[in-house]
Design a protein around this motif. Structure first.
Motif, PDB file in Angstrom:
ATOM      1  N   PRO A  24       0.856  -1.284   0.134  1.00  0.00           N
ATOM      2  CA  PRO A  24       0.103   0.083  -0.008  1.00  0.00           C
ATOM      3  C   PRO A  24       0.817   1.231  -0.048  1.00  0.00           C
ATOM      4  CG  PRO A  24      -0.792  -1.599   1.713  1.00  0.00           C
ATOM      5  CD  PRO A  24       0.439  -2.224   1.122  1.00  0.00           C
ATOM      6  N   ASP A  25       0.379   2.207  -0.362  1.00  0.00           N
ATOM      7  CA  ASP A  25       0.784   3.624  -0.493  1.00  0.00           C
ATOM      8  C   ASP A  25       1.537   4.265   0.746  1.00  0.00           C
ATOM      9  OD1 ASP A  25       1.859   6.292  -1.014  1.00  0.00           O
ATOM     10  OD2 ASP A  25      -0.143   6.936  -1.898  1.00  0.00           O
ATOM     11  N   ALA A  26       2.780   3.967   1.046  1.00  0.00           N
ATOM     12  CA  ALA A  26       3.451   4.274   2.375  1.00  0.00           C
ATOM     13  C   ALA A  26       3.074   5.854   2.538  1.00  0.00           C
ATOM     14  CB  ALA A  26       4.884   3.946   2.371  1.00  0.00           C
ATOM     15  N   ALA A  27       3.075   6.594   1.661  1.00  0.00           N
ATOM     16  CA  ALA A  27       2.997   8.216   1.974  1.00  0.00           C
ATOM     17  C   ALA A  27       1.590   8.494   2.251  1.00  0.00           C
ATOM     18  CB  ALA A  27       3.564   8.921   0.613  1.00  0.00           C
ATOM     19  N   ALA A  28       0.804   7.794   1.783  1.00  0.00           N
ATOM     20  CA  ALA A  28      -0.518   8.057   2.171  1.00  0.00           C
ATOM     21  C   ALA A  28      -0.781   7.622   3.734  1.00  0.00           C
ATOM     22  CB  ALA A  28      -1.497   7.292   1.415  1.00  0.00           C
ATOM     23  N   LEU A  29      -0.163   6.374   3.921  1.00  0.00           N
ATOM     24  CA  LEU A  29      -0.290   5.884   5.435  1.00  0.00           C
ATOM     25  C   LEU A  29       0.324   6.911   6.151  1.00  0.00           C
ATOM     26  CD1 LEU A  29       0.128   2.075   4.376  1.00  0.00           C
ATOM     27  CD2 LEU A  29      -2.044   3.426   4.786  1.00  0.00           C
ATOM     28  N   THR A  30       1.422   7.185   5.937  1.00  0.00           N
ATOM     29  CA  THR A  30       2.482   8.098   6.941  1.00  0.00           C
ATOM     30  C   THR A  30       1.561   9.347   7.163  1.00  0.00           C
ATOM     31  OG1 THR A  30       4.471   7.152   5.935  1.00  0.00           O
ATOM     32  CG2 THR A  30       4.392   9.444   7.056  1.00  0.00           C
ATOM     33  N   ARG A  31       0.875   9.763   6.275  1.00  0.00           N
ATOM     34  CA  ARG A  31       0.027  11.303   6.220  1.00  0.00           C
ATOM     35  C   ARG A  31      -1.097  10.821   7.386  1.00  0.00           C
ATOM     36  NH1 ARG A  31       0.667  11.709   0.865  1.00  0.00           N
ATOM     37  NH2 ARG A  31      -1.364  10.880   0.441  1.00  0.00           N
ATOM     38  N   GLN A  32      -1.642  10.008   7.229  1.00  0.00           N
ATOM     39  CA  GLN A  32      -2.749   9.505   8.109  1.00  0.00           C
ATOM     40  C   GLN A  32      -2.311   9.392   9.540  1.00  0.00           C
ATOM     41  OE1 GLN A  32      -4.090   6.073   5.561  1.00  0.00           O
ATOM     42  NE2 GLN A  32      -6.056   7.341   5.295  1.00  0.00           N
ATOM     43  N   SER A  33      -1.222   8.474   9.674  1.00  0.00           N
ATOM     44  CA  SER A  33      -0.399   8.031  10.882  1.00  0.00           C
ATOM     45  C   SER A  33       0.036   9.666  11.678  1.00  0.00           C
ATOM     46  CB  SER A  33       0.570   7.221  10.681  1.00  0.00           C
ATOM     47  OG  SER A  33       1.153   6.808  12.055  1.00  0.00           O
ATOM     48  N   THR A  34       0.471  10.433  10.978  1.00  0.00           N
ATOM     49  CA  THR A  34       1.067  11.696  11.523  1.00  0.00           C
ATOM     50  C   THR A  34      -0.031  12.252  12.106  1.00  0.00           C
ATOM     51  OG1 THR A  34       2.981  11.531   9.937  1.00  0.00           O
ATOM     52  CG2 THR A  34       2.493  13.694  11.044  1.00  0.00           C
ATOM     53  N   GLU A  35      -1.224  12.474  11.196  1.00  0.00           N
ATOM     54  CA  GLU A  35      -2.246  13.080  11.883  1.00  0.00           C
ATOM     55  C   GLU A  35      -2.810  12.877  13.402  1.00  0.00           C
ATOM     56  OE1 GLU A  35      -5.269  13.262   9.029  1.00  0.00           O
ATOM     57  OE2 GLU A  35      -4.112  14.326   7.596  1.00  0.00           O
TER      58      GLU A  35
END
Length: 699
Positions: free
Chosen positions: A578-589
């Motif tokens: 899965p898109d790690a960048a998208a997952l990182t954004r959600q996790s960071t929030e």
């Protein structure tokens, strides 16, 4: 003749230096401190082995000799509190010949340096003992520079006198803040300084030789070291992982003994009261034995005090890492016990209440080490205990419970058996290479999973932190390279080298003298994608906030580590994740709003402040205020987090503590990152599910 490298990466290998025998119990005269023929022979053999088999090819020139000298002086006098600048200048003059002397096994300069060191210790201790009888004024605005690793050497005795005046004043103030009376402090410091001189006077020629040869070998890189016959014996005890003690890896930091890590299943870890970074300042035997001050003791001597028979009690006086050189002390009682394989076994749990993914269930497998019962395997037992066997059973259990994904928790996992890292990877991939091993001759061997099929084909994540090392990095790297799952957390430790034990006696056939052994770096690990796990470690797909600069931790923080390197990639199949960048954004929030992560960041902030300090105030009011401020910062954030979880905060240093409540508190803190890893994996499952229809249409 080519040495076969045993591919065994046990966490116990980290313990060898901490399990050496204590010093001889009698004073050694200066006339005894001269090199022996056996030591000269051993030095020559070590040279030959290093030149022929060490992974790093180094020229033994004058520059190398200077590095050896620097390491030796740091080993003897890390705080630059004993030698004078004129001593060091004289030693450096001899360094120009040191490389040639080492080739010939001539060790006179090493022993000469130690004899000077011993005389300087006697001088400083005599001065310190005179100081403790005088009054100190703790209202004066003075400070003490405790970290002198980069400070210039004192030029005169007067400079050293002033340094020691401030040092003794700091020692006195630290004990006063810990609640000791002035009379008790003077007696304790008298014992501390007397003990320092006495232990240095007990150094034998073998002790001097080992200290120097370890400084010599570690100049190549940090994991190569010499082990005398006595140290070798204790290393063997450690390799069995059944040492009767507290289950902690210790290291020296200036004049303090520091908890480097606690071992899963050991009394220290199970107590919940001992943490990595704690400094041991006192040791006592039994429930009512007198505390012995161990500041300034050799690591070996401290360990000798802590070790003991199963069922006996040892009490430790500790200063927390967050307290730095300002904080108070606490006392912890531990019952010595054996550390067994079953105590390090994999454990499972299920997280089924995910705000970002209602209805999803994520299984968690906590894996403290890559264990394998080699003894049972050698005796032909087909059901010997191993990581892969246990994880396979847990996976079957979790699948039966209907989990939608699995998180493998490798935080704090320092490694173990390479065979287990390979076979565990095989539970998640069909067949193929897992890790490449390049030896000192340049030959590359590939460790493969040859067992077709997988035990679990569902969504997978691997949770790592800065202490995930060696075999943990091999497993996490392989999962990432194959695209088999997400790696979540912090950059890992970065230990990508292989050590083996070389018996030096094999190079002098027929000689009955025991020369000891060499722990030798002979190979390096490379991922199937071609990059090494050395130095850089494994970089997560989804990052959690780091406690400090990655350069300040792990292999990157060690002196003269091997560099990162690359070789050709192996033949393997990479899949998309899965898109790690998208997952990182959600996790960071989420992390930005999470009270648990806010608490962890506040703790990390306190620890960063401690690490950045090099001096402390000697004004008592300032010290007490700083200590209170630092404790309040973290405690307030921790209490806020616990109350948000519905847990009543418990003070660990209270006179009476509800152990069940304390355990619940610790578990809640330990689950902060695990639960976020589960949420990240759940996000990945939802992303993949959302993209599936589009993929079908394209087909």
């Amino acid at each position: 003749m080519r040495l076969r490298i045993p591919l065994f990466l046990t966490a116990a290998a980290l313990l060898f230096s901490a399990w050496a025998l204590g010093a001889a119990p009698h004073q050694v005269s200066l006339s005894e401190l001269f090199p022996s023929q056996t030591q000269a022979k051993t030095a020559i053999v070590i040279n030959k082995v290093l030149e022929r088999y060490h992974y790093r090819k180094v020229t033994f020139d004058e520059a190398f000799a200077r590095s050896v000298l620097d390491n030796y002086l740091e080993a003897l006098d890390p705080g630059r509190s004993f030698f004078l600048a004129r001593d060091v200048e004289r030693f450096e003059g001899g360094a120009r010949r040191l490389n040639e002397n080492l080739r010939r096994g001539e060790l006179d300069s090493a022993f000469d340096i130690f004899r000077v060191y011993r005389m300087r210790v006697d001088e400083r201790v005599a001065y310190a003992l005179g100081l403790i009888t005088r009054p100190f004024d703790f209202t004066v605005d003075e400070s003490y520079q405790f970290d002198r690793a980069k400070a210039p050497w004192a030029k005169t005795d007067a400079e050293l006198d002033e340094l020691w005046r401030l040092r003794v004043k700091n020692d006195f103030l630290s004990l006063r803040i810990a609640g000791k009376s002035d009379e008790d402090i003077r007696e304790r410091l008298r014992q501390r300084y007397d003990s320092l001189a006495r232990r240095i006077q007990q150094f034998t020629g073998d002790d001097v030789f080992q200290t120097f040869m370890s400084a010599y070998t570690e100049t190549l890189e940090p994991h190569t070291s010499y082990m005398s016959p006595a140290t070798s014996e204790n290393f063997d005890i450690g390799m069995k992982l059944s040492l009767e003690g507290i289950g902690a890896v210790l290291r020296s930091d200036n004049e303090y003994t520091v908890i480097q890590k606690t071992i899963p299943g050991g009394p220290a870890r199970d107590s919940g009261q001992v943490s990595a970074g704690d400094r041991i300042i006192g040791v006592a035997q039994g429930l009512d034995g007198k505390i012995e001050d161990v500041v300034g003791w050799r690591l070996q001597d401290v360990v000798d005090k802590i070790r003991g028979s199963k069922g006996s009690v040892v009490r430790l006086q500790l200063v927390s890492q967050a307290g730095g050189h300002k904080g108070g002390t606490r006392e912890v009682s531990l019952v010595r016990n054996e550390i067994k394989l079953e105590d390090q076994a994999a454990k499972d749990s299920v997280i089924d209440q995910l705000p970002n993914a209602p209805g999803l269930k994520i299984g968690v497998i906590e894996l403290p080490a890559f264990y394998r019962d080699f003894e049972a395997e050698t005796h032909g037992k087909r059901d010997f205990k191993s990581t892969t066997r246990d994880v396979r059973q847990i996976l079957n259990k979790l699948v039966g419970q209907g989990v939608d994904g699995v998180v493998i928790d490798l935080r704090g996992n320092g490694g173990g058996a390479l065979a287990e890292a390979t076979s565990l990877t095989g539970l998640f991939i069909d067949t193929g290479p897992v890790v490449q091993v390049k030896d000192s001759s340049g030959k590359v061997e590939v460790e493969r999973d040859t067992d077709p099929g997988v035990a679990y084909a569902g969504p997978l994540a691997v949770l790592v932190d800065r202490d995930s090392a060696s075999a943990s990095e091999i497993f996490a790297g392989a999962i990432q390279d194959y695209g088999r799952g997400l790696v979540i957390g912090e950059p890992t430790f970065g230990k990508g080298t292989v050590q083996t034990l070389v018996d030096l006696n094999r190079y002098v056939p027929g000689d009955q003298t025991n020369l000891g052994r060499l722990r030798l770096t002979m190979a390096e690990f490379f991922r199937v994608s071609g990059g090494s796990t050395q130095l850089k470690g494994v970089e997560p797909d989804v990052h959690f906030p780091a406690g400090d600069d990655p350069a300040e931790h792990g292999e990157r923080s060690l002196h003269n580590p091997l560099p990162w390197a690359r070789i050709d990639a192996a033949d393997y199949q990479h899949a998309q994740v899965p898109d790690a960048a998208a997952l990182t954004r959600q996790s960071t929030e989420r992390i930005g709003q999470d009270v648990g992560f806010k608490m962890l960041e506040r703790r990390n902030q306190v620890l960063r402040e401690v690490k950045e300090e090099t001096r402390v105030s000697l004004r008592e009011s300032d010290r007490r205020a700083e200590d209170k401020h630092r404790r309040t910062l973290f405690e307030d954030e921790k209490d806020r987090f616990l109350r948000a979880r519905g847990i009543t905060p418990v003070k660990e240093d209270a006179d009476q503590v509800d152990e069940d409540a304390l355990e619940a508190q610790r578990n809640a803190i330990a689950r902060i990152q695990v639960e976020e890893a589960a949420r990240v994996l759940a996000d990945g499952i939802r992303l993949e599910s959302a993209s599936r229809p589009k993929a079908a249409m394209r087909n």
